[in-house]
Structures are given as C-alpha cells and as structure tokens.
Motif scaffolding. Structure first.
Motif, short mmCIF file in Angstrom:
data_model
loop_
_atom_site.label_atom_id
_atom_site.label_comp_id
_atom_site.label_asym_id
_atom_site.label_seq_id
_atom_site.Cartn_x
_atom_site.Cartn_y
_atom_site.Cartn_z
N UNK A 238 38.19 43.29 31.91
CA UNK A 238 36.76 43.65 31.92
C UNK A 238 36.55 45.14 31.67
N UNK A 239 37.51 45.96 32.11
CA UNK A 239 37.41 47.40 31.81
C UNK A 239 37.48 47.63 30.30
N UNK A 240 38.34 46.88 29.63
CA UNK A 240 38.45 46.98 28.17
C UNK A 240 37.18 46.47 27.49
N UNK A 241 36.63 45.38 28.00
CA UNK A 241 35.38 44.84 27.44
C UNK A 241 34.28 45.90 27.46
N UNK A 242 34.19 46.62 28.56
CA UNK A 242 33.12 47.61 28.70
C UNK A 242 33.26 48.76 27.70
N UNK B 178 20.85 40.28 61.04
CA UNK B 178 21.76 40.57 59.94
C UNK B 178 22.82 39.51 59.71
N UNK B 179 23.79 39.86 58.87
CA UNK B 179 24.85 38.95 58.51
C UNK B 179 25.51 39.39 57.21
N UNK B 180 26.24 38.48 56.60
CA UNK B 180 27.00 38.80 55.38
C UNK B 180 26.74 37.71 54.35
N UNK B 181 26.41 38.12 53.14
CA UNK B 181 26.17 37.20 52.03
C UNK B 181 27.21 37.48 50.95
N UNK B 182 27.99 36.46 50.62
CA UNK B 182 29.01 36.59 49.57
C UNK B 182 28.74 35.52 48.53
N UNK B 183 28.85 35.90 47.26
CA UNK B 183 28.54 34.96 46.18
C UNK B 183 29.66 34.98 45.13
N UNK B 184 29.88 33.82 44.54
CA UNK B 184 30.78 33.73 43.40
C UNK B 184 29.96 33.92 42.14
N UNK B 185 30.16 35.05 41.47
CA UNK B 185 29.56 35.23 40.15
C UNK B 185 30.67 35.02 39.13
N UNK B 186 30.98 35.99 38.30
CA UNK B 186 32.06 35.79 37.32
C UNK B 186 32.25 37.07 36.52
N UNK B 187 33.45 37.21 35.96
CA UNK B 187 33.65 38.30 35.00
C UNK B 187 32.83 38.05 33.74
N UNK B 188 32.34 36.82 33.55
CA UNK B 188 31.53 36.50 32.37
C UNK B 188 30.25 37.31 32.33
N UNK C 143 36.77 42.04 41.54
CA UNK C 143 37.24 41.20 40.45
C UNK C 143 38.55 40.56 40.88
N UNK C 144 38.68 39.25 40.70
CA UNK C 144 39.89 38.51 41.05
C UNK C 144 40.60 38.09 39.76
N UNK C 145 41.80 38.53 39.42
CA UNK C 145 42.67 39.46 40.08
C UNK C 145 42.82 40.72 39.21
N UNK C 146 43.93 41.47 39.34
CA UNK C 146 44.10 42.75 38.66
C UNK C 146 44.10 42.60 37.15
N UNK C 147 44.58 41.47 36.63
CA UNK C 147 44.61 41.28 35.18
C UNK C 147 43.20 41.24 34.61
N UNK C 148 42.31 40.61 35.35
CA UNK C 148 40.91 40.54 34.91
C UNK C 148 40.19 41.86 35.10
N UNK C 149 40.64 42.67 36.05
CA UNK C 149 40.08 44.01 36.20
C UNK C 149 40.35 44.84 34.95
N UNK C 150 41.58 44.72 34.44
CA UNK C 150 41.93 45.43 33.20
C UNK C 150 41.14 44.88 32.03
#
Length: 244
Positions: free
Chosen positions: A223-227, A123-133, A214-221
């Motif tokens: 993307x929530x609006x986008x949805x 096992x292990x841990x896999x972390x990836x940078x995707x995007x709010x895009x 999502x990094x950070x809280x401003x982008x959380x808001x």
C-alpha cells in the motif's frame, strides 16, 4: 466482565475474531444474517454467548443491536466485520448497489448506533474491518474499493469527533489484504493469509488500541508503493477487461 458484540460473526474474519475473544475470556454477542452458524458457536460456549439474527441492510438493524446489548448487559467492544465484495468481473448494476448498500449504508447505520450507545454508556471501543482496497480506486472492484475508502474516512472522522467531545470512545480501523475466507473461495489471489492468524493479529491490535493497522507487513509495503503512484499513471494501469 469484558463484553463484545461481533457483527458479521457467521464466517470468515468475524467468526475467527469471536473465537479469539471467547478464548480470552470475553462474553460475546453475535450478529449475522445466518443465525444457525451463530447458534452453533453459542452451543460450544454455554452461558457466554448471546445471539441476534441481523441483516445490516435492514432498517431494523439498529433495534436488533440494542436488543442484543440488553441481552448481553452492555458492550465494551463493538467489532464490525459484516461486508461483501466482488472482484474481477465487468461492471454490474446490481453488484455495485448491493456492495454499497452493505458496505456504506449498512456499515454507517451500525457504527453510528454503536457510537451513540457508547456515548450514553461511558465510552467503549469500536473496531472495524475495512481493507487495503480503500487505498486506491481499484478497477477490478470499483464499488468495493470505494466503499472501503468511505469506511476509512468515516472512522477517522468519528475518531476526531469523539476526541473533540471527550466521549472516551476508541476506534481501530483494521485493513487486511487477501484472507482465505468464503468471500475469496476459489480465487487465486496472491499473498492470501490464514483467517485464524489474521484474527489473532487483529485482536492484538485492538488490545493495543491502535488507531489503524494494515495486516500484515507485506501489505504495508504494497500500500505504501500504491500511494507513490500518481493518479495519472494509476488510471492507465490495465485491469484485464476486454474493450467494449
């Protein structure tokens, strides 16, 4: 010993995350196309950094990953930060194909290899940078936003698969907004964040084994609006391109 491999470590978020891990006592394997940048960081941390030049779009990239794991003596964390994108320009064939080659083909090539390695090594841990895009199809960055949606879905599917197979692999999908990196050099995008601060937030999310963040809280808001915007309305939002 904690051991991590950072792919796309020559600049931007990947470089800053590598620095954070080294500061926290990790042994780190660095991968990127520009080897000279990796060697400079290795020189600052003698005995704790190994380097492998790698282009994720090249067919031999998985072999280079396995070679690096051998030099490092294993890997507990695989961190994928390699990616490209271009926004604000009219549709261009070469740009679209290059973006998909790196962010879809190269991404899946490397992440798949990391999963298979970890399945064979407890096992292990896999972390990836995707995007709010990846939240919505963005007319100013068609292939980029589509590739990030692929990454979001792919990691989600792999996480489901890992749990079903009891492989003890954790996944973290990290979705930043605009970060001041060479990728955005010269741009005037709003809400740009400092790369070093973003890296520390990312590392904290990895340590907490968060599934997606999502990094950070401003982008959380944001993307929530986008949805909340229905697709029929989203498709009618102007993106500033002239009529053909």
């Amino acid at each position: 010993m904690k051991k991590a491999i950072v792919v796309g470590a020559s600049s931007g978020i990947g470089l800053e995350v590598a620095k954070c891990l080294l500061a926290d006592g990790w042994f780190v394997g660095l991968m990127a196309r520009r080897e000279e940048m990796l060697l400079a960081l290795a020189a600052e941390h003698p005995g704790r950094v190994v380097v492998e030049r790698c282009d994720v779009t090249a067919p031999d990239a998985p072999e280079r990953f396995l070679h690096l794991t051998d030099k490092l003596g294993g890997v507990h964390l695989y961190f994928h930060a390699a990616g490209i994108g271009k926004a604000g320009a009219p549709l261009d064939r070469q740009t679209e194909l290059e973006t998909l080659e790196t962010n879809v083909v190269g991404f899946s090539r490397m992440v798949t290899e990391a999963v298979l390695y970890m399945e064979a090594h407890q096992g292990g841990h896999i972390a990836v940078i995707s995007s709010i895009a990846g939240t919505k199809g963005l007319g100013v960055a068609a292939s980029y936003s589509a590739s990030k949606a692929f990454q979001n879905t792919y990691i989600q599917a792999l996480e489901q698969q890992a749990r079903a197979r009891h492989t003890n692999i954790y996944f973290t999908d990290i979705r930043p907004g605009f970060v001041r990196t060479p990728l955005l050099a010269g741009s005037t995008y709003p809400l740009q964040m400092d790369a070093a601060r973003v890296a520390r937030l990312i590392v904290q999310a990895v340590y907490s084994k968060r599934h997606r963040v999502v990094i950070d809280w401003r982008y959380s808001i944001l993307t929530a609006l986008w949805r909340l915007i229905p697709n029929w309305l989203w498709s009618r939002i102007p993106v500033g391109f002239p009529r053909r």
